[in-house]
Design a protein around this motif. Structure first.
Motif, mmCIF file in Angstrom:
data_model
loop_
_atom_site.group_PDB
_atom_site.id
_atom_site.type_symbol
_atom_site.label_atom_id
_atom_site.label_comp_id
_atom_site.label_asym_id
_atom_site.label_seq_id
_atom_site.Cartn_x
_atom_site.Cartn_y
_atom_site.Cartn_z
ATOM 1 N N ALA B 286 1.035 -1.153 -0.084
ATOM 2 C CA ALA B 286 -0.064 -0.055 -0.023
ATOM 3 C C ALA B 286 0.909 1.127 0.122
ATOM 4 C CB ALA B 286 -1.076 0.016 1.259
ATOM 5 N N THR B 290 0.896 4.075 -2.915
ATOM 6 C CA THR B 290 0.274 5.520 -2.586
ATOM 7 C C THR B 290 1.526 6.517 -2.659
ATOM 8 O OG1 THR B 290 0.579 4.900 -0.475
ATOM 9 C CG2 THR B 290 -1.521 4.676 -1.160
ATOM 10 N N GLU B 291 2.860 6.139 -2.783
ATOM 11 C CA GLU B 291 3.718 7.007 -3.079
ATOM 12 C C GLU B 291 3.597 7.843 -4.597
ATOM 13 O OE1 GLU B 291 7.878 4.968 -2.045
ATOM 14 O OE2 GLU B 291 7.456 4.947 -4.131
ATOM 15 N N ILE B 292 2.827 7.151 -5.432
ATOM 16 C CA ILE B 292 2.419 7.626 -6.827
ATOM 17 C C ILE B 292 1.430 8.825 -6.948
ATOM 18 C CG2 ILE B 292 1.774 7.119 -8.928
ATOM 19 C CD1 ILE B 292 2.609 4.134 -8.470
ATOM 20 N N PRO B 293 1.731 9.851 -7.111
ATOM 21 C CA PRO B 293 0.580 11.069 -7.376
ATOM 22 C C PRO B 293 -0.538 10.461 -8.040
ATOM 23 C CG PRO B 293 2.929 11.804 -7.694
ATOM 24 C CD PRO B 293 2.968 10.391 -7.585
ATOM 25 N N GLY B 294 -1.488 10.735 -7.528
ATOM 26 C CA GLY B 294 -2.921 10.335 -8.325
ATOM 27 C C GLY B 294 -3.089 8.946 -8.137
ATOM 28 N N SER B 295 -2.484 8.185 -7.179
ATOM 29 C CA SER B 295 -2.912 6.741 -6.875
ATOM 30 C C SER B 295 -4.268 6.575 -6.364
ATOM 31 C CB SER B 295 -1.848 5.989 -5.803
ATOM 32 O OG SER B 295 -1.680 6.787 -4.903
ATOM 33 N N PHE B 299 -6.576 3.005 -6.365
ATOM 34 C CA PHE B 299 -6.426 2.162 -5.124
ATOM 35 C C PHE B 299 -7.408 2.736 -3.911
ATOM 36 C CE2 PHE B 299 -4.139 1.744 -1.025
ATOM 37 C CZ PHE B 299 -3.784 0.229 -1.045
ATOM 38 N N LYS B 300 -8.162 1.814 -3.325
ATOM 39 C CA LYS B 300 -9.161 2.153 -2.550
ATOM 40 C C LYS B 300 -8.838 1.699 -1.068
ATOM 41 C CE LYS B 300 -13.310 1.581 -5.196
ATOM 42 N NZ LYS B 300 -14.683 0.704 -5.032
#
Lengths: 414, 414
Positions: B286, B290-295, B299-300
């Motif tokens: 996770a 969630t490091e990725i901008p816009g994830s 990703f819920k």
């Protein structure tokens, strides 16, 4: 006793990988009593490698090289060292047996390149590698030592621990350096320095102080070089006592323990359990806690609630609160903490909800705005933070701030 | 155009912090067309700093220093540079205004140490710092440039982007280096090198190849120095095409994209959502996503189910399966993946359950044993892995293996 660490590989010079090996080796050598004079990264270039080792040997008793020992064409360290030490490569049965055993364990077959790894300089000491196929090499000349290690971090560390540490202790007559680090939180570098100005001016000359700021934390390092450990320890401890009088409320630990280790110990000692409910931190807090061996004793799990429906469905957040105040708000983050505590059946829970960026900010709720809540047996507290604009930093700062809030709540509860 | 990066600070030489600044700067300078000859870390020692800069200027057109610019006593770089360049510190109104504005924004007051930060070398160019209080310094002499930057990573990066990049382009006539990196998974370094032996032997002389293994992944880097970008690109692309014929099934990307970025793009393009159910990875998957901008678009969330009761209560794992086969088993990890997919209402879910170590292993289920499952619209798959003995590495390898399994499932599904 002076040492230099040299990393070989273009991948570091073009910035493709961060050299974490050198810091690890530097820390180990410092513990042993070496004085690391410099850390250098150079190219996979035979001439540059030879020139650098030669000139480094003028000022240092020990050189540790990492990188360039793999089986592929770009790995030239072994041949270069042979040229430098007028040695030749010969087939080494021990290396061959180690490589074969390693490959069998992994279900792989010996190939020609692996066989070449059994060629070892005939004038060097073999440093066996139990985690990979490239052995370490120990050359010695005029009481000076040059060690070459593979660049793969866990192979390098394994060889150091198994084969190098005891040899260095035997080879060199090492003094004992002494360092102590105090962990500080809640005060900036320059207000801290002002508070400590008098103390610093009255320090014994032999103590060196360094301020090491990192995200949300400050490490203050007191160091004494080349003294006997016993005396050093006493001198430093006296100064640490003084620090506890001057800046008691900012000190979070007298050791290098991380925030998650401090929190882990506090929970473990009081036999309490923890869960997390993470939105903007996306699992970072859970990840930091579960890094600790044995964390399953205190940590039951986390609900990473990235989507609003997850906050509602799994954490029981009231959807009308999200609608009215937004997901990044005090009431929502408090319901998240309380919801995780209930759903995961724990004594404590930490929740985060914020705008990590780069998008999603508004005038009212800018990027960097983060709400954090801690819920425990004695109630729920929450706090608003305003960090910066960089996503990665906002995530890390939020996780550290959350652990620090939890630390404070645990302190009050015991 | 040759450049050298020098980090100043004992904290690096004693291994207390990893120098990640240098890799970042090296990567930026390489992109601009500089050839980084070496990266060096030295002590907070005025004589060593001066000697090092002097000798480094013999071989390099550019030197970038980081560290030692803070407001505290151990920060000596600014004064040392003034001595070296025969300059003196004078009060600088612009710096003062910047420091004041920065502190006001943070709700802090200007103190004496902050005021001292407004003292700036009169013969240097000011590089303004928007993220902190210590400005960067640009000295120029005989067409060579020495830049000094604070060691705090986000301050250093901000100054580089705002103040340095455009000045370097203006100052130097830079050639263009060209690098391309291919991401490879599922084959070891030495079998890969054997497969590529013919290809490597027939490469044009101007192309340099490097094998860069990291946990569970291999980056193969093709580089051309000091050619025009257009020609380099063509030559390299031709060789990459050949690679796609020789090792197609191992190539996961033609760019430096991380596994999580590849997975993010695949999900985003097909408009699908993801959740994770993590036991041994403790939230790492996770966190990586969630490091990725816009994830948040794909990703819920995640259920980190560290305790067995969490697996049962939140993921719906049948307790009798845990009792019969243990939590680290195929049936349990498959129920975890399916349970997360349902609880978080997503198209795909990834689950991990393993023994990260150091404790908890048995003869039958040793430390390093990990079960990973991916559940998607077309069913659930799972795979058993046996990693090593180090907790940290086992966690990272598990997370990477899980993302790679998800990547493969997504490939098949589209």
């Amino acid at each position: 006793m002076k040492a230099k660490i040299i990393t070989i590989g273009d991948e570091i010079l073009i910035g493709q990988i961060v050299d974490s090996n050198s810091a690890w080796i530097a820390s180990e050598l410092t513990k042993l009593g070496f004085f690391v004079t410099s850390i250098l990264s150079i190219s996979d270039n035979s001439i540059q490698i030879k020139d650098t080792i030669k000139s480094s040997l003028l000022d240092n008793e020990l050189i540790i090289l990492t990188g360039g020992l793999g089986p592929t064409k770009d790995d030239i360290t072994k041949n270069t060292l042979c040229e430098l030490f007028n040695s030749t490569l010969v087939f080494n049965n021990d290396v061959y047996a180690d490589v074969e055993a390693f490959l069998i364990q992994r279900g792989a077959n010996m190939n020609r390149l692996n066989k070449d790894q059994a060629l070892f300089p005939k004038d060097a000491t073999l440093l066996r590698n139990r985690q990979g196929t490239a052995p370490g090499i120990w050359f010695e000349k005029d009481n000076k030592v040059v060690i070459s290690l593979p660049g793969v971090p866990w192979e390098m560390r394994g060889i150091y621990k198994d084969e190098i540490e005891f040899r260095l202790k035997k080879q060199f007559n090492l003094p004992e350096n002494y360092y102590q680090t105090i962990m500080i939180s809640g005060i900036g570098e320059s207000p801290l320095a002002l508070k400590l100005e008098n103390w610093e001016n009255n320090l014994p000359d032999c103590i060196k102080v360094a301020y090491l700021p990192s995200l949300g934390l400050m490490r203050l390092r007191l160091g004494i070089l080349e003294k006997t450990a016993k005396i050093s320890k006493e001198i430093v401890e006296k100064e640490v006592e003084k620090l506890h009088i001057i800046i008691s409320k900012y000190i979070i630990s007298d050791t290098e323990a991380s925030l998650q280790e401090i929190v882990f110990k506090a929970l473990h000692n009081s036999n309490k359990t923890l869960s997390t409910a993470e939105s903007c931190t996306g699992g970072s807090i859970a990840q930091m806690i579960t890094e600790i061996p044995g964390s399953s004793k205190i940590f039951k799990g986390s609900i990473v609630a990235y989507a609003n429906e997850t906050k509602t469905n799994l954490l029981g957040v009231n959807p009308s609160l999200i609608e009215q105040f937004g997901a990044v708000s005090q009431l929502v983050v408090e319901q998240m903490a309380e919801g995780a505590k209930k759903a995961l059946n724990t004594d404590y829970s930490v929740a985060t909800s914020g705008i990590a960026g780069p998008d999603g900010g508004t005038d009212e709720k800018p990027v960097g705005l983060v709400w954090i809540s801690v819920s425990g047996p004695n109630g729920t507290v929450s706090e608003k933070f305003l960090f910066g604009k960089e996503r990665e930093i906002n995530i890390k700062r939020s996780a550290i701030a959350a652990l620090n809030m939890l630390r404070q709540v645990l302190l009050e509860d015991t």
